[in-house]
Design a protein around this motif. Structure first.
Motif, PDB file in Angstrom:
ATOM      1  N   ARG A  70       1.000  -1.226   0.017  1.00 55.85           N
ATOM      2  CA  ARG A  70      -0.157  -0.307  -0.040  1.00 55.85           C
ATOM      3  C   ARG A  70       0.862   1.170  -0.137  1.00 55.85           C
ATOM      4  N   ILE A  71       0.828   1.919  -0.643  1.00 59.04           N
ATOM      5  CA  ILE A  71       1.649   3.270  -1.249  1.00 59.04           C
ATOM      6  C   ILE A  71       0.551   4.530  -0.744  1.00 59.04           C
ATOM      7  N   ALA A  72       0.306   5.123   0.037  1.00 62.96           N
ATOM      8  CA  ALA A  72      -0.213   6.239   0.521  1.00 62.96           C
ATOM      9  C   ALA A  72       0.189   7.803   0.358  1.00 62.96           C
ATOM     10  N   VAL A  73      -1.349   8.564  -0.781  1.00 65.01           N
ATOM     11  CA  VAL A  73      -0.159   9.393  -1.765  1.00 65.01           C
ATOM     12  C   VAL A  73      -1.187  10.445  -1.177  1.00 65.01           C
ATOM     13  N   GLU A  74      -0.892  11.906  -1.583  1.00 59.06           N
ATOM     14  CA  GLU A  74      -1.260  13.094  -1.469  1.00 59.06           C
ATOM     15  C   GLU A  74      -0.763  14.260  -2.509  1.00 59.06           C
ATOM     16  N   ILE A  75      -2.016  15.038  -2.612  1.00 58.19           N
ATOM     17  CA  ILE A  75      -1.419  16.163  -3.257  1.00 58.19           C
ATOM     18  C   ILE A  75      -1.279  17.435  -3.055  1.00 58.19           C
ATOM     19  N   THR A  76      -0.188  18.076  -3.211  1.00 57.19           N
ATOM     20  CA  THR A  76       1.058  18.879  -2.435  1.00 57.19           C
ATOM     21  C   THR A  76      -0.013  20.226  -3.071  1.00 57.19           C
ATOM     22  N   ASP A  77       0.483  21.581  -2.340  1.00 55.58           N
ATOM     23  CA  ASP A  77       0.162  23.087  -2.684  1.00 55.58           C
ATOM     24  C   ASP A  77       0.913  22.746  -4.382  1.00 55.58           C
ATOM     25  N   ASP A  78       1.538  21.933  -4.646  1.00 56.40           N
ATOM     26  CA  ASP A  78       1.865  22.357  -6.330  1.00 56.40           C
ATOM     27  C   ASP A  78       1.051  22.213  -7.047  1.00 56.40           C
ATOM     28  N   CYS A  79      -0.242  21.487  -6.767  1.00 52.78           N
ATOM     29  CA  CYS A  79      -1.093  21.546  -7.279  1.00 52.78           C
ATOM     30  C   CYS A  79      -1.861  23.106  -8.028  1.00 52.78           C
ATOM     31  N   ASP A  80      -2.042  23.459  -9.338  1.00 53.01           N
ATOM     32  CA  ASP A  80      -2.750  24.024  -9.798  1.00 53.01           C
ATOM     33  C   ASP A  80      -4.336  23.970 -10.271  1.00 53.01           C
ATOM     34  N   GLY A  81      -4.353  22.457 -10.552  1.00 45.76           N
ATOM     35  CA  GLY A  81      -5.949  22.393 -10.596  1.00 45.76           C
ATOM     36  C   GLY A  81      -6.506  22.495 -12.127  1.00 45.76           C
ATOM     37  N   CYS A  82      -5.106  22.200 -12.852  1.00 43.99           N
ATOM     38  CA  CYS A  82      -5.300  22.053 -13.776  1.00 43.99           C
ATOM     39  C   CYS A  82      -5.830  21.249 -14.609  1.00 43.99           C
ATOM     40  N   PRO A 135     -11.123   7.439  -9.866  1.00 48.47           N
ATOM     41  CA  PRO A 135     -12.787   8.269  -9.535  1.00 48.47           C
ATOM     42  C   PRO A 135     -11.583   8.692  -7.990  1.00 48.47           C
ATOM     43  N   ALA A 136     -10.775   8.224  -7.065  1.00 48.50           N
ATOM     44  CA  ALA A 136     -10.632   8.793  -6.367  1.00 48.50           C
ATOM     45  C   ALA A 136     -10.052  10.424  -6.372  1.00 48.50           C
ATOM     46  N   LEU A 137      -9.215  10.690  -7.356  1.00 55.00           N
ATOM     47  CA  LEU A 137      -9.098  12.166  -7.743  1.00 55.00           C
ATOM     48  C   LEU A 137      -9.824  13.061  -8.206  1.00 55.00           C
ATOM     49  N   ILE A 138     -10.504  13.930  -6.979  1.00 52.93           N
ATOM     50  CA  ILE A 138     -11.794  14.574  -7.230  1.00 52.93           C
ATOM     51  C   ILE A 138     -11.400  16.306  -7.374  1.00 52.93           C
ATOM     52  N   HIS A 139     -12.085  16.665  -7.829  1.00 53.46           N
ATOM     53  CA  HIS A 139     -11.209  18.577  -7.972  1.00 53.46           C
ATOM     54  C   HIS A 139     -12.350  19.219  -6.969  1.00 53.46           C
ATOM     55  N   ASN A 140     -11.702  19.930  -6.376  1.00 53.19           N
ATOM     56  CA  ASN A 140     -12.389  20.072  -5.609  1.00 53.19           C
ATOM     57  C   ASN A 140     -12.848  22.452  -5.155  1.00 53.19           C
ATOM     58  N   ALA A 141     -13.878  22.306  -5.413  1.00 50.84           N
ATOM     59  CA  ALA A 141     -14.034  23.694  -6.226  1.00 50.84           C
ATOM     60  C   ALA A 141     -14.695  24.728  -5.702  1.00 50.84           C
ATOM     61  N   HIS A 142     -13.684  25.016  -4.166  1.00 50.61           N
ATOM     62  CA  HIS A 142     -13.531  25.710  -3.614  1.00 50.61           C
ATOM     63  C   HIS A 142     -12.050  26.087  -3.232  1.00 50.61           C
ATOM     64  N   THR A 143     -10.796  24.682  -4.471  1.00 55.62           N
ATOM     65  CA  THR A 143      -9.418  25.232  -3.437  1.00 55.62           C
ATOM     66  C   THR A 143      -9.201  25.563  -5.200  1.00 55.62           C
ATOM     67  N   THR A 196      -7.391  19.083  -7.185  1.00 49.80           N
ATOM     68  CA  THR A 196      -7.438  18.264  -6.648  1.00 49.80           C
ATOM     69  C   THR A 196      -7.227  17.789  -5.615  1.00 49.80           C
ATOM     70  N   PHE A 197      -8.108  16.965  -5.155  1.00 50.71           N
ATOM     71  CA  PHE A 197      -7.701  16.253  -3.709  1.00 50.71           C
ATOM     72  C   PHE A 197      -7.287  14.867  -3.812  1.00 50.71           C
ATOM     73  N   ILE A 198      -7.206  13.683  -2.764  1.00 46.15           N
ATOM     74  CA  ILE A 198      -7.350  11.960  -3.459  1.00 46.15           C
ATOM     75  C   ILE A 198      -8.576  12.402  -2.416  1.00 46.15           C
ATOM     76  N   ASP A 199      -9.764  11.567  -2.206  1.00 38.29           N
ATOM     77  CA  ASP A 199     -10.602  11.134  -1.627  1.00 38.29           C
ATOM     78  C   ASP A 199     -10.310   9.793  -1.124  1.00 38.29           C
ATOM     79  N   PRO A 200      -9.831  10.078   0.669  1.00 35.91           N
ATOM     80  CA  PRO A 200      -9.458   8.194   1.375  1.00 35.91           C
ATOM     81  C   PRO A 200     -10.006   7.645   1.500  1.00 35.91           C
ATOM     82  N   GLY A 202       4.359  17.077 -10.732  1.00 35.27           N
ATOM     83  CA  GLY A 202       4.984  16.228  -9.492  1.00 35.27           C
ATOM     84  C   GLY A 202       4.245  16.841  -8.539  1.00 35.27           C
ATOM     85  N   ALA A 203       3.036  17.134  -8.668  1.00 35.77           N
ATOM     86  CA  ALA A 203       2.138  17.210  -7.247  1.00 35.77           C
ATOM     87  C   ALA A 203       1.609  16.164  -6.033  1.00 35.77           C
ATOM     88  N   ILE A 204       1.542  15.175  -7.001  1.00 35.01           N
ATOM     89  CA  ILE A 204       1.506  13.982  -6.688  1.00 35.01           C
ATOM     90  C   ILE A 204       2.394  13.546  -5.636  1.00 35.01           C
TER      91      ILE A 204
END
Ligand code: SF4
Ligand code: SF4
Length: 613
Positions: free
Chosen positions: A550-562, A572-580, A583-587, A603-605
């Motif tokens: 199991r490799i736990a991953v996260e999206i860093t602040d480098d994500c620009d939502g492209c 399907p775990a990669l979700i667009h966050n309309a607020h920020t 993209t975030f990862i649904d755990p 390299g944001a993931i």
């Protein structure tokens, strides 16, 4: 052993399985396909529970499954084969011939149709195949009726020495109903022992004898059309009307309710056809001589309607009174019955809830393979096949899907079409492991023979995932879980004449892309290449308790939502966050496969930082 009948709440496919074991079925074979898959697994359940000495088998494809069970019937045993409607196409050659040669022990061919179609390439009507083969077909309207009809099918098969088709539809296969259980009639209790009587004029008949067999088959059919036991049921004989509704299958169960709800039960005669082909001659005569207006409601094709040849009085699919496409849902039938009877439909029209498009599971190894394929051959033609990997469509890594095994033959077709052009596209075919064994091997032999320059990627997830994880010939397990001789895929591929065959781990994206590029290069210069993308199905690993890293991953602040990761990788775990706007990862959805680490161009993931750092 004394048996007291009781009721059990069973799914349609379980009810059919119970019908088989209660009627002394000694051999049951199948190739998995929705909506039929649970028939064999349920037979296996009864076999284990009651220690029944019968043969059960997931065969390599429907034709093989058919021929095994048919040979069992030739020895006098009761046997059955089950499949979905498109699987019957694969077994069609055997079916047509078996109808001529006939049976000894009862032989039931269960072909489950999928009006809708919910999980099939076509909405074809197996009753048409029965008509073409000239064998009787029974059309159950509910799980309980499906079980009863197994008994009827065996009786009919043995009375007329013909294969009998049972045609449940998705709603019958997958709905649940209280079903009356009976006594298990194992083969020994029927006093049956396999005893094959040689008769080459019948079992190996040459064309001259086949003509004779066809004459006999026609004679059988006219007798079956007069057989009392399978005549249509007149459900409301008290009616004195000049209008009648005729229906079969699950549509007949809906129609009974609808006629009652519309207060038409006393004024419109209703007939349920249990055997749509051959339609009973006496019924046809009396129907046409008694009623002025007749509405025929049946799924999917107008099989009953075609046999009721009076076009002036019959309304149905041929004159557009009944819809020709899709499932006949109760609200659709209600409208058609109301219009026919000149009353108003009372049920409100329901708007379907918006659905989510189907997608590969989070962590599915096929997604990783498709991502790599697009990197290795970005302007390629991608032929694919039948299985969950068809969803590679969403990743734009699937351009064609025709039927089982066609990924390889279509790749060959594209190669030949482009052969004389200056620039030939790379061709990448994808096929699942079970589908490769089912219909891919002959196509691969042909491609080798013709030196087709393409890459075949066998998506080997070690199971038949789409239909509920049945074993494949490589699994080395029987339907009952016993050990079998596993077939080695690499040896088989090389045995077909493939000179470049490599196995790769699709989760290891970089290495896998490299492997694919090498295969593409080989295919351009030398000939066909095969890459086996091997990683167990993520659902199967969870079910079988296989340990996976199991490799736990996260999206860093480098994500620009492209949105690159969502569009091109589509986990399907990669979700667009309309607020920020990121993209975030649904755990809750993420399966921690770690493949997306190689997807984000920025390299944001990243691997999730633990508390230790
Ligand atoms: S994770 Fe990367 S690819 Fe996905 S939206 Fe953010 S920046 Fe784009
Ligand atoms: S690790 Fe990434 S690719 Fe794997 S399931 Fe989670 S989000 Fe999807």
């Amino acid at each position: 052993m004394k048996h007291s009948a009781k009721k059990e709440l069973l799914m349609g496919n379980e009810a059919i399985a119970l019908g088989l074991v209660e009627n002394g079925c000694a051999m049951a074979t199948s190739y998995p396909g929705t909506p039929a898959s649970e028939i064999l697994s349920s037979v296996v359940g009864y076999q284990r529970r009651h220690k029944i000495g019968m043969h059960t088998q997931w065969a390599i494809n429907e034709k093989v499954a058919f021929e095994i069970a048919y040979a069992g019937s030739m020895t006098g045993l009761r046997t059955a084969v089950s499949m979905k409607q498109v699987g019957l196409n694969v077994a069609a050659d055997s079916l047509m011939s078996a109808a001529y040669l006939g049976t000894v022990g009862g032989f039931v061919v269960i072909s489950a149709d999928d009006p809708g179609p919910h999980s099939s390439q076509t909405e074809q009507d197996s009753r048409m195949m029965a008509m073409m083969a000239k064998i009787p077909v029974l059309d159950p309207g509910s799980p309980a009726e499906a079980k009863e009809m197994v008994s009827l099918a065996y009786a009919l098969s043995e009375a007329f020495r013909t294969p009998v088709m049972l045609r449940p539809t998705t709603r019958v296969c997958h709905s649940r109903q209280d079903v009356l259980t009976g006594k298990l009639l194992v083969s020994n209790a029927l006093n049956r022992k396999a005893a094959f009587k040689k008769d080459s004029t019948r079992w190996a008949a040459t064309p001259k004898f086949r003509y004779q067999l066809h004459l006999e088959l026609e004679e059988k059919l006219s007798q079956i059309a007069a057989h009392k036991e399978t005549e249509p049921i007149f459900h409301n004989p008290g009616t004195h009307s000049k209008q009648a509704v005729v229906s079969s299958g699950v549509a007949s169960a809906y129609t009974i309710d609808i006629l009652k709800r519309l207060n038409l039960w006393e004024s419109v005669a209703f007939f349920q056809v249990r055997q749509p082909f051959p339609l009973h001659t006496r019924f046809m005569k009396s129907l046409l001589s008694t009623y002025d207006r007749i509405l025929v409601i049946e799924e999917t094709t107008g099989v009953i309607e075609m046999q009721l040849a009076d076009r002036n009085r019959i309304q149905g699919k041929l004159n557009g009174a009944v819809t020709r496409v899709g499932e006949l849902l109760p609200e659709i039938i209600e409208k058609q019955v109301a219009k026919f009877a000149g009353v108003t439909a009372i049920s409100p029209t329901l708007t379907p809830a918006p659905g989510r498009p189907p997608t590969l599971c989070a962590g599915c190894p096929h997604r990783a393979s498709f991502f790599a394929i697009k990197k290795a051959a970005p302007r390629g033609i991608y032929t694919s096949d039948i299985g969950c990997y068809t969803l590679g469509l969403n990743l734009k890594a699937v351009d064609t899907v025709l039927c089982m095994g066609a990924a390889i033959s279509q790749a060959a077709g594209f190669y030949h079409a482009y052969q004389n052009q200056e620039k030939r596209p790379d061709i990448i075919a994808t096929i699942g492991d079970s589908t490769f064994f089912h219909a891919g091997v002959p196509a691969l032999i042909d491609a080798v023979n013709q030196n087709v320059r393409f890459v075949l990627v066998i998506l080997d997830n070690r199971t038949t995932a789409m239909t509920g994880s049945q074993p494949t010939p490589a699994t080395g397990k029987s339907a009952t879980g016993e050990n079998l001789v596993p077939v080695d895929m690499e040896t088989l591929v090389k045995g077909c004449g493939i000179r470049s065959c490599e196995v790769g781990e699709p989760y290891d994206t970089k290495a896998f892309v490299k492997l694919l590029k090498k295969a593409v290069d080989f295919s351009r210069k030398q000939g066909p290449a095969v890459v086996i993308a091997r990683h167990p199905c993520i659902l199967d690993a969870a079910r079988t308790g296989h340990s996976v890293e199991r490799i736990a991953v996260e999206i860093t602040d480098d994500c620009d939502g492209c949105g690159f990761c969502r569009q091109h990788f589509e986990c399907p775990a990669l979700i667009h966050n309309a607020h920020t706007g990121r993209t975030f990862i649904d755990p809750l959805v993420c399966n921690e496969c770690g493949v997306c680490l190689n997807v984000c161009p920025k390299g944001a993931i990243q691997k999730k930082k633990t508390e230790q750092g």
